[in-house]
Design an enzyme around this catalytic site. Structure first.
Site, PDB file in Angstrom:
ATOM      1  N   ARG A  89      36.104  15.946  40.540  1.00  0.00           N
ATOM      2  CA  ARG A  89      38.091  16.013  39.885  1.00  0.00           C
ATOM      3  C   ARG A  89      39.045  15.743  40.901  1.00  0.00           C
ATOM      4  O   ARG A  89      39.570  15.713  41.526  1.00  0.00           O
ATOM      5  CB  ARG A  89      38.987  17.613  39.959  1.00  0.00           C
ATOM      6  CG  ARG A  89      38.630  17.739  37.988  1.00  0.00           C
ATOM      7  CD  ARG A  89      39.070  19.095  38.242  1.00  0.00           C
ATOM      8  NE  ARG A  89      39.491  19.045  36.962  1.00  0.00           N
ATOM      9  CZ  ARG A  89      39.247  19.804  35.911  1.00  0.00           C
ATOM     10  NH1 ARG A  89      38.088  20.493  36.189  1.00  0.00           N
ATOM     11  NH2 ARG A  89      40.179  20.112  34.780  1.00  0.00           N
ATOM     12  N   ARG A 128      44.942  26.859  21.576  1.00  0.00           N
ATOM     13  CA  ARG A 128      43.635  26.538  21.977  1.00  0.00           C
ATOM     14  C   ARG A 128      42.964  27.863  21.442  1.00  0.00           C
ATOM     15  O   ARG A 128      43.441  28.575  22.453  1.00  0.00           O
ATOM     16  CB  ARG A 128      43.543  25.191  22.487  1.00  0.00           C
ATOM     17  CG  ARG A 128      43.194  25.310  23.281  1.00  0.00           C
ATOM     18  CD  ARG A 128      42.500  24.159  23.665  1.00  0.00           C
ATOM     19  NE  ARG A 128      42.608  24.401  25.457  1.00  0.00           N
ATOM     20  CZ  ARG A 128      42.067  22.974  26.657  1.00  0.00           C
ATOM     21  NH1 ARG A 128      41.742  21.728  25.996  1.00  0.00           N
ATOM     22  NH2 ARG A 128      42.480  23.667  27.846  1.00  0.00           N
ATOM     23  N   ARG A 158      42.750  30.951  26.586  1.00  0.00           N
ATOM     24  CA  ARG A 158      42.338  30.258  27.760  1.00  0.00           C
ATOM     25  C   ARG A 158      43.569  30.903  28.779  1.00  0.00           C
ATOM     26  O   ARG A 158      45.076  30.831  28.478  1.00  0.00           O
ATOM     27  CB  ARG A 158      41.947  29.113  28.254  1.00  0.00           C
ATOM     28  CG  ARG A 158      40.855  28.518  27.940  1.00  0.00           C
ATOM     29  CD  ARG A 158      40.234  27.437  28.467  1.00  0.00           C
ATOM     30  NE  ARG A 158      41.357  26.782  29.849  1.00  0.00           N
ATOM     31  CZ  ARG A 158      41.063  25.478  30.358  1.00  0.00           C
ATOM     32  NH1 ARG A 158      39.465  25.043  29.380  1.00  0.00           N
ATOM     33  NH2 ARG A 158      41.333  25.144  31.670  1.00  0.00           N
ATOM     34  N   ARG A 169      48.434  21.357  35.771  1.00  0.00           N
ATOM     35  CA  ARG A 169      47.145  21.202  35.591  1.00  0.00           C
ATOM     36  C   ARG A 169      47.503  19.548  35.736  1.00  0.00           C
ATOM     37  O   ARG A 169      46.785  18.716  36.490  1.00  0.00           O
ATOM     38  CB  ARG A 169      46.764  22.028  34.448  1.00  0.00           C
ATOM     39  CG  ARG A 169      45.716  23.125  34.281  1.00  0.00           C
ATOM     40  CD  ARG A 169      45.413  23.988  33.670  1.00  0.00           C
ATOM     41  NE  ARG A 169      44.702  23.309  33.233  1.00  0.00           N
ATOM     42  CZ  ARG A 169      44.772  24.121  31.454  1.00  0.00           C
ATOM     43  NH1 ARG A 169      45.102  24.202  31.020  1.00  0.00           N
ATOM     44  NH2 ARG A 169      43.258  23.060  30.775  1.00  0.00           N
TER      45      ARG A 169
HETATM   46  P1  AMP Z   1      38.580  23.421  33.015  1.00  0.00           P
HETATM   47  O1  AMP Z   1      37.916  23.461  32.119  1.00  0.00           O
HETATM   48  O2  AMP Z   1      38.105  21.768  33.184  1.00  0.00           O
HETATM   49  O3  AMP Z   1      40.443  22.683  32.525  1.00  0.00           O
HETATM   50  O4  AMP Z   1      38.504  24.053  34.362  1.00  0.00           O
HETATM   51  C1  AMP Z   1      40.015  24.786  34.703  1.00  0.00           C
HETATM   52  C2  AMP Z   1      40.158  25.277  35.702  1.00  0.00           C
HETATM   53  O5  AMP Z   1      39.152  25.403  36.538  1.00  0.00           O
HETATM   54  C3  AMP Z   1      41.188  24.338  36.694  1.00  0.00           C
HETATM   55  O6  AMP Z   1      42.430  24.304  36.118  1.00  0.00           O
HETATM   56  C4  AMP Z   1      41.100  24.231  37.787  1.00  0.00           C
HETATM   57  O7  AMP Z   1      41.851  25.744  38.045  1.00  0.00           O
HETATM   58  C5  AMP Z   1      38.973  24.630  38.334  1.00  0.00           C
HETATM   59  N1  AMP Z   1      38.462  23.343  37.860  1.00  0.00           N
HETATM   60  C6  AMP Z   1      37.671  23.026  37.276  1.00  0.00           C
HETATM   61  N2  AMP Z   1      36.783  22.377  37.367  1.00  0.00           N
HETATM   62  C7  AMP Z   1      37.150  21.819  38.911  1.00  0.00           C
HETATM   63  C8  AMP Z   1      36.838  20.658  39.400  1.00  0.00           C
HETATM   64  N3  AMP Z   1      35.885  20.544  39.675  1.00  0.00           N
HETATM   65  N4  AMP Z   1      37.680  20.907  40.727  1.00  0.00           N
HETATM   66  C9  AMP Z   1      38.874  21.776  41.326  1.00  0.00           C
HETATM   67  N5  AMP Z   1      39.229  23.088  40.510  1.00  0.00           N
HETATM   68  C10 AMP Z   1      38.333  23.123  39.403  1.00  0.00           C
END
Ligand code: AMP
Length: 219
Positions: A89, A128, A158, A169
């Site tokens: 990311r 969701r 979530r 985000r």
């Molecule tokens: P997601 O489920 O992919 O939307 O991720 C949820 C949260 O996890 C994000 O908003 C970040 O806080 C953290 N997160 C997930 N993947 C990463 C990543 N590759 N680098 C940094 N934080 C991450």
């Protein structure tokens, strides 16, 4: 095949990753799920990640990279193949992944970029649900907590799907993740998948692009 899924939160990466996994059998690594599990367990990674995740901020690169690469190693995914949902990311993470794969004499086949306008993302996320057992994702028109895979009321919202956190985000995505699009475009790996369409149409588009990598001999 070794694939990265990238796109803003709510673009449908998780849903498509689950469908692609069902169809192809290629393992998916979902960074968000790994981090949420660590937060629930309350281990060292979870304790560190929690405050960032609740605020909609990215967890520090070193923490996430360590978790992902350890999992890839443990499951020998550089050789078996993988789909990464939520990693890398940032540019630093992308470079760490490149270096890791280079060491394993492996490389990424393609990066699927799920493109969706902001308004759609903002409308899709609130409400969701995610299954706490099997991690299936249910859109916000699903009106019970019943998971059809687990056959019980195991769905929950979530913690970070609140409006103010969603805004943050998206800011993080634009500042830190969107630069990856140019990075992978310059490596000729980027495939844009317009994702503001029916789930099946997006899925068929993904498969059309991925078929070429499926029975490729492992390098
Ligand atoms: P997601 O489920 O992919 O939307 O991720 C949820 C949260 O996890 C994000 O908003 C970040 O806080 C953290 N997160 C997930 N993947 C990463 C990543 N590759 N680098 C940094 N934080 C991450």
């Amino acid at each position: 095949m070794r694939i990265i899924l990238v796109g803003p939160p709510g673009a449908g990466k998780g849903t498509q990753a689950q469908l692609l996994n069902k169809k192809t059998g290629v393992s998916i690594l979902v960074t968000g799920d790994l981090l949420r599990d660590a937060v629930k367990r309350g281990d060292a990674v979870g304790k560190e990640a929690d405050s960032y995740m609740s605020a909609g901020k990215l967890v520090p690169d070193e923490v996430v990279t360590k978790v992902i690469l350890a999992r890839m190693d443990a499951e020998n995914l550089s050789s078996k193949g993988f789909m990464l949902d939520g990693y890398p990311r940032t540019l630093q993470q992308a470079q760490a992944l490149d270096k890791y794969l280079e060491g394993k004499k492996a490389k990424i086949d393609a990066v699927l970029y799920f493109s969706v306008p902001d308004e759609i993302v903002k409308a899709r996320i609130p409400g969701r649900l995610i299954c706490k057992k099997c991690k299936a994702i249910y859109p916000n028109d699903h009106d019970t907590l019943y998971c059809k895979n687990c056959k019980e009321d195991s769905l929950e919202p979530r913690k970070d799907d609140k409006p103010e956190v969603i805004t943050e985000r998206l800011v993080e995505y634009k500042q830190k993740t969107a630069p990856l699009l140019d990075y992978y475009k310059s490596k000729k790996l980027l495939i844009e998948i317009p994702a503001n369409r029916k789930i099946d149409d997006v899925f068929n588009d993904c498969m059309k692009h991925l078929n070429q990598f499926l029975n490729k001999p492992k390098k």
